[in-house]
Design a protein around this motif. Structure first.
Motif, PDB file in Angstrom:
ATOM      1  N   PRO A 109      -8.208  17.773  -5.845  1.00 34.40           N
ATOM      2  CA  PRO A 109      -7.959  19.198  -5.681  1.00 34.40           C
ATOM      3  C   PRO A 109      -9.215  20.015  -6.004  1.00 34.40           C
ATOM      4  CG  PRO A 109      -6.257  18.156  -7.024  1.00 34.40           C
ATOM      5  CD  PRO A 109      -7.393  17.191  -6.906  1.00 34.40           C
ATOM      6  N   THR A 110      -9.188  21.284  -5.628  1.00 34.53           N
ATOM      7  CA  THR A 110     -10.313  22.172  -5.921  1.00 34.53           C
ATOM      8  C   THR A 110     -10.058  22.868  -7.251  1.00 34.53           C
ATOM      9  OG1 THR A 110     -10.661  22.548  -3.567  1.00 34.53           O
ATOM     10  CG2 THR A 110     -11.665  24.125  -5.079  1.00 34.53           C
ATOM     11  N   HIS A 111     -10.824  22.539  -8.251  1.00 33.36           N
ATOM     12  CA  HIS A 111     -10.704  23.220  -9.547  1.00 33.36           C
ATOM     13  C   HIS A 111     -12.039  23.144 -10.260  1.00 33.36           C
ATOM     14  CE1 HIS A 111     -10.326  19.735 -12.499  1.00 33.36           C
ATOM     15  NE2 HIS A 111     -10.329  19.122 -11.333  1.00 33.36           N
ATOM     16  N   GLY A 112     -12.210  24.004 -11.246  1.00 40.24           N
ATOM     17  CA  GLY A 112     -13.512  24.098 -11.911  1.00 40.24           C
ATOM     18  C   GLY A 112     -14.468  24.917 -11.051  1.00 40.24           C
ATOM     19  N   ASP A 113     -15.440  25.506 -11.691  1.00 37.59           N
ATOM     20  CA  ASP A 113     -16.380  26.385 -10.987  1.00 37.59           C
ATOM     21  C   ASP A 113     -17.809  25.863 -11.036  1.00 37.59           C
ATOM     22  OD1 ASP A 113     -14.417  28.338 -10.247  1.00 37.59           O
ATOM     23  OD2 ASP A 113     -14.367  28.971 -12.335  1.00 37.59           O
ATOM     24  N   GLY A 114     -17.949  24.555 -11.094  1.00 36.85           N
ATOM     25  CA  GLY A 114     -19.289  23.990 -11.019  1.00 36.85           C
ATOM     26  C   GLY A 114     -19.964  23.729 -12.345  1.00 36.85           C
ATOM     27  N   ALA A 115     -19.195  23.802 -13.443  1.00 31.41           N
ATOM     28  CA  ALA A 115     -19.777  23.568 -14.778  1.00 31.41           C
ATOM     29  C   ALA A 115     -21.011  24.433 -14.977  1.00 31.41           C
ATOM     30  CB  ALA A 115     -20.091  22.090 -14.973  1.00 31.41           C
ATOM     31  N   ASN A 116     -20.804  25.744 -14.867  1.00 34.53           N
ATOM     32  CA  ASN A 116     -21.929  26.675 -14.908  1.00 34.53           C
ATOM     33  C   ASN A 116     -22.210  27.240 -16.291  1.00 34.53           C
ATOM     34  OD1 ASN A 116     -19.779  28.438 -15.242  1.00 34.53           O
ATOM     35  ND2 ASN A 116     -19.905  29.281 -13.183  1.00 34.53           N
ATOM     36  N   ARG A 117     -21.507  26.746 -17.296  1.00 31.68           N
ATOM     37  CA  ARG A 117     -21.721  27.263 -18.650  1.00 31.68           C
ATOM     38  C   ARG A 117     -22.865  26.494 -19.305  1.00 31.68           C
ATOM     39  NH1 ARG A 117     -17.351  30.247 -21.271  1.00 31.68           N
ATOM     40  NH2 ARG A 117     -18.740  31.638 -22.387  1.00 31.68           N
ATOM     41  N   ASN A 118     -23.898  27.225 -19.728  1.00 30.69           N
ATOM     42  CA  ASN A 118     -25.047  26.599 -20.387  1.00 30.69           C
ATOM     43  C   ASN A 118     -25.480  27.373 -21.619  1.00 30.69           C
ATOM     44  OD1 ASN A 118     -26.051  28.843 -19.115  1.00 30.69           O
ATOM     45  ND2 ASN A 118     -27.815  27.829 -18.186  1.00 30.69           N
ATOM     46  N   ASP A 119     -24.508  28.045 -22.268  1.00 29.41           N
ATOM     47  CA  ASP A 119     -24.837  28.885 -23.418  1.00 29.41           C
ATOM     48  C   ASP A 119     -24.528  28.234 -24.760  1.00 29.41           C
ATOM     49  OD1 ASP A 119     -22.100  28.852 -23.236  1.00 29.41           O
ATOM     50  OD2 ASP A 119     -21.840  31.026 -23.162  1.00 29.41           O
ATOM     51  N   ASN A 120     -23.957  27.020 -24.727  1.00 29.58           N
ATOM     52  CA  ASN A 120     -23.596  26.307 -25.963  1.00 29.58           C
ATOM     53  C   ASN A 120     -22.664  27.121 -26.870  1.00 29.58           C
ATOM     54  OD1 ASN A 120     -25.204  24.180 -25.151  1.00 29.58           O
ATOM     55  ND2 ASN A 120     -26.954  24.777 -26.387  1.00 29.58           N
ATOM     56  N   VAL A 132     -19.787  18.146 -15.295  1.00 30.16           N
ATOM     57  CA  VAL A 132     -18.334  17.978 -15.431  1.00 30.16           C
ATOM     58  C   VAL A 132     -17.676  18.923 -14.430  1.00 30.16           C
ATOM     59  CG1 VAL A 132     -16.355  18.110 -16.985  1.00 30.16           C
ATOM     60  CG2 VAL A 132     -18.573  17.346 -17.845  1.00 30.16           C
ATOM     61  N   VAL A 133     -17.385  18.405 -13.263  1.00 27.94           N
ATOM     62  CA  VAL A 133     -16.917  19.228 -12.144  1.00 27.94           C
ATOM     63  C   VAL A 133     -15.596  18.679 -11.602  1.00 27.94           C
ATOM     64  CG1 VAL A 133     -19.229  20.010 -11.513  1.00 27.94           C
ATOM     65  CG2 VAL A 133     -18.343  17.875 -10.560  1.00 27.94           C
ATOM     66  N   GLY A 134     -15.000  19.419 -10.670  1.00 26.95           N
ATOM     67  CA  GLY A 134     -13.707  19.025 -10.143  1.00 26.95           C
ATOM     68  C   GLY A 134     -13.690  17.673  -9.473  1.00 26.95           C
ATOM     69  N   SER A 135     -14.798  17.294  -8.882  1.00 26.65           N
ATOM     70  CA  SER A 135     -14.838  16.027  -8.148  1.00 26.65           C
ATOM     71  C   SER A 135     -14.841  14.800  -9.051  1.00 26.65           C
ATOM     72  CB  SER A 135     -16.069  15.991  -7.235  1.00 26.65           C
ATOM     73  OG  SER A 135     -17.255  16.105  -7.988  1.00 26.65           O
ATOM     74  N   ASN A 136     -15.144  14.970 -10.323  1.00 30.07           N
ATOM     75  CA  ASN A 136     -15.109  13.814 -11.225  1.00 30.07           C
ATOM     76  C   ASN A 136     -14.169  14.019 -12.415  1.00 30.07           C
ATOM     77  OD1 ASN A 136     -16.549  15.420 -13.084  1.00 30.07           O
ATOM     78  ND2 ASN A 136     -18.535  14.523 -12.523  1.00 30.07           N
ATOM     79  N   ARG A 178     -14.360  13.179 -23.718  1.00 30.06           N
ATOM     80  CA  ARG A 178     -14.515  13.678 -22.348  1.00 30.06           C
ATOM     81  C   ARG A 178     -13.302  14.498 -21.899  1.00 30.06           C
ATOM     82  NH1 ARG A 178     -18.415  12.573 -18.919  1.00 30.06           N
ATOM     83  NH2 ARG A 178     -20.118  11.217 -19.555  1.00 30.06           N
ATOM     84  N   VAL A 179     -12.567  15.022 -22.867  1.00 32.17           N
ATOM     85  CA  VAL A 179     -11.524  16.009 -22.581  1.00 32.17           C
ATOM     86  C   VAL A 179     -12.145  17.388 -22.813  1.00 32.17           C
ATOM     87  CG1 VAL A 179      -9.237  16.884 -23.172  1.00 32.17           C
ATOM     88  CG2 VAL A 179      -9.721  14.428 -23.350  1.00 32.17           C
ATOM     89  N   TYR A 180     -12.129  18.220 -21.781  1.00 30.25           N
ATOM     90  CA  TYR A 180     -12.809  19.514 -21.843  1.00 30.25           C
ATOM     91  C   TYR A 180     -11.848  20.657 -21.534  1.00 30.25           C
ATOM     92  CZ  TYR A 180     -17.053  16.664 -21.466  1.00 30.25           C
ATOM     93  OH  TYR A 180     -18.037  15.733 -21.669  1.00 30.25           O
ATOM     94  N   ALA A 181     -12.037  21.761 -22.224  1.00 31.49           N
ATOM     95  CA  ALA A 181     -11.354  23.002 -21.865  1.00 31.49           C
ATOM     96  C   ALA A 181     -12.104  23.667 -20.723  1.00 31.49           C
ATOM     97  CB  ALA A 181     -11.324  23.936 -23.076  1.00 31.49           C
ATOM     98  N   HIS A 182     -11.374  24.386 -19.906  1.00 33.64           N
ATOM     99  CA  HIS A 182     -12.020  25.097 -18.790  1.00 33.64           C
ATOM    100  C   HIS A 182     -13.174  25.963 -19.295  1.00 33.64           C
ATOM    101  CE1 HIS A 182     -11.645  27.222 -14.716  1.00 33.64           C
ATOM    102  NE2 HIS A 182     -12.636  27.811 -15.346  1.00 33.64           N
ATOM    103  N   ASP A 183     -12.900  26.706 -20.363  1.00 29.22           N
ATOM    104  CA  ASP A 183     -13.912  27.645 -20.854  1.00 29.22           C
ATOM    105  C   ASP A 183     -15.093  26.960 -21.541  1.00 29.22           C
ATOM    106  OD1 ASP A 183     -12.826  29.999 -19.896  1.00 29.22           O
ATOM    107  OD2 ASP A 183     -13.098  31.048 -21.790  1.00 29.22           O
ATOM    108  N   TRP A 184     -14.958  25.681 -21.856  1.00 27.40           N
ATOM    109  CA  TRP A 184     -16.105  24.982 -22.440  1.00 27.40           C
ATOM    110  C   TRP A 184     -17.169  24.673 -21.391  1.00 27.40           C
ATOM    111  CZ3 TRP A 184     -13.419  20.601 -25.743  1.00 27.40           C
ATOM    112  CH2 TRP A 184     -12.792  21.194 -26.858  1.00 27.40           C
ATOM    113  N   ILE A 185     -16.747  24.586 -20.137  1.00 27.08           N
ATOM    114  CA  ILE A 185     -17.709  24.186 -19.106  1.00 27.08           C
ATOM    115  C   ILE A 185     -17.962  25.254 -18.057  1.00 27.08           C
ATOM    116  CG2 ILE A 185     -17.224  21.726 -19.382  1.00 27.08           C
ATOM    117  CD1 ILE A 185     -15.514  21.943 -16.831  1.00 27.08           C
TER     118      ILE A 185
END
Length: 207
Positions: A109-120, A132-136, A178-185
């Protein structure tokens, strides 16, 4: 008297032992196929498990929360089943703890926005940025935080997640880190941290 008690105890063990031996453990169930009964979960199978060797290679789990009202997980899962690659996820969790497996595990399915968070801000993003993207990553959506997006998951959802997270980890060999919250990534809604409490719980060894 002691001899009679010993004989009675041995009889009870003989009765219980075969039943215990026939009870499959969670890891064994998680490696199966079809629509298995998973102890502790109310599963609605809109798409059954296939052969594990033919499933998509999932490396991560992403936890999402939707602003839909109670009952919206069922609707979302049904829409996802009709159009598997639409924006959404594979697994949906209702406020009463019902889990809907909506999409064949071989589809993405299409989910996630490309793991664009890089602010730590929440976690070290060095290993997640654009990785960490929707395809994996298999996605799990928890419904019901409407109209207050800051409202957490229900007790029933947390109880279901306690089992579901371990099933996903066991089935696809995904470690807890490797369990991530949406807002973490991904950058999302500034009003709350989507999926953060649930992902944090899943990472705890005693959860």
């Amino acid at each position: 008297m002691n001899l009679r008690l010993l004989v009675a105890a041995l009889g009870v063990i003989a009765i219980l032992a075969p039943a215990a031996a026939q009870t499959p453990d969670l890891a064994s169930i998680a490696r199966g196929s079809g629509t298995p009964e998973i102890p502790g979960l109310k599963m609605v199978w809109l798409a059954p498990w296939g052969e594990l060797s033919k499933s998509h290679r999932w490396h991560n789990i992403i936890v999402h929360q939707t602003e839909g009202p109670a009952g919206s997980a069922r609707y979302g899962a049904q829409e996802q089943a009709r159009n598997p690659t639409r924006r959404g996820v594979t697994v949906w969790v209702e406020t009463d703890g019902t889990v809907y497996w909506a999409v064949p595990e071989s589809l993405v399915p299409t989910h996630g926005d490309g793991a664009n968070r890089n602010d730590n801000k929440y976690i070290d993003n060095a290993a997640t940025f654009h990785q960490v993207v929707g395809s994996n990553s298999i996605g799990v959506e928890f419904a019901g935080n409407y109209p207050d997006v800051t409202r957490g998951a229900t007790e029933a959802q947390i109880a279901a997640w306690r089992i579901l997270a371990r099933v996903l980890e066991a089935r696809y060999g995904i470690p807890v880190e490797r369990v991530y919250a949406h807002d973490w990534i991904d950058f999302k809604d500034a009003r709350y941290c989507e999926g953060c409490a649930l992902a944090t719980l899943a990472r705890q060894p005693d959860f």
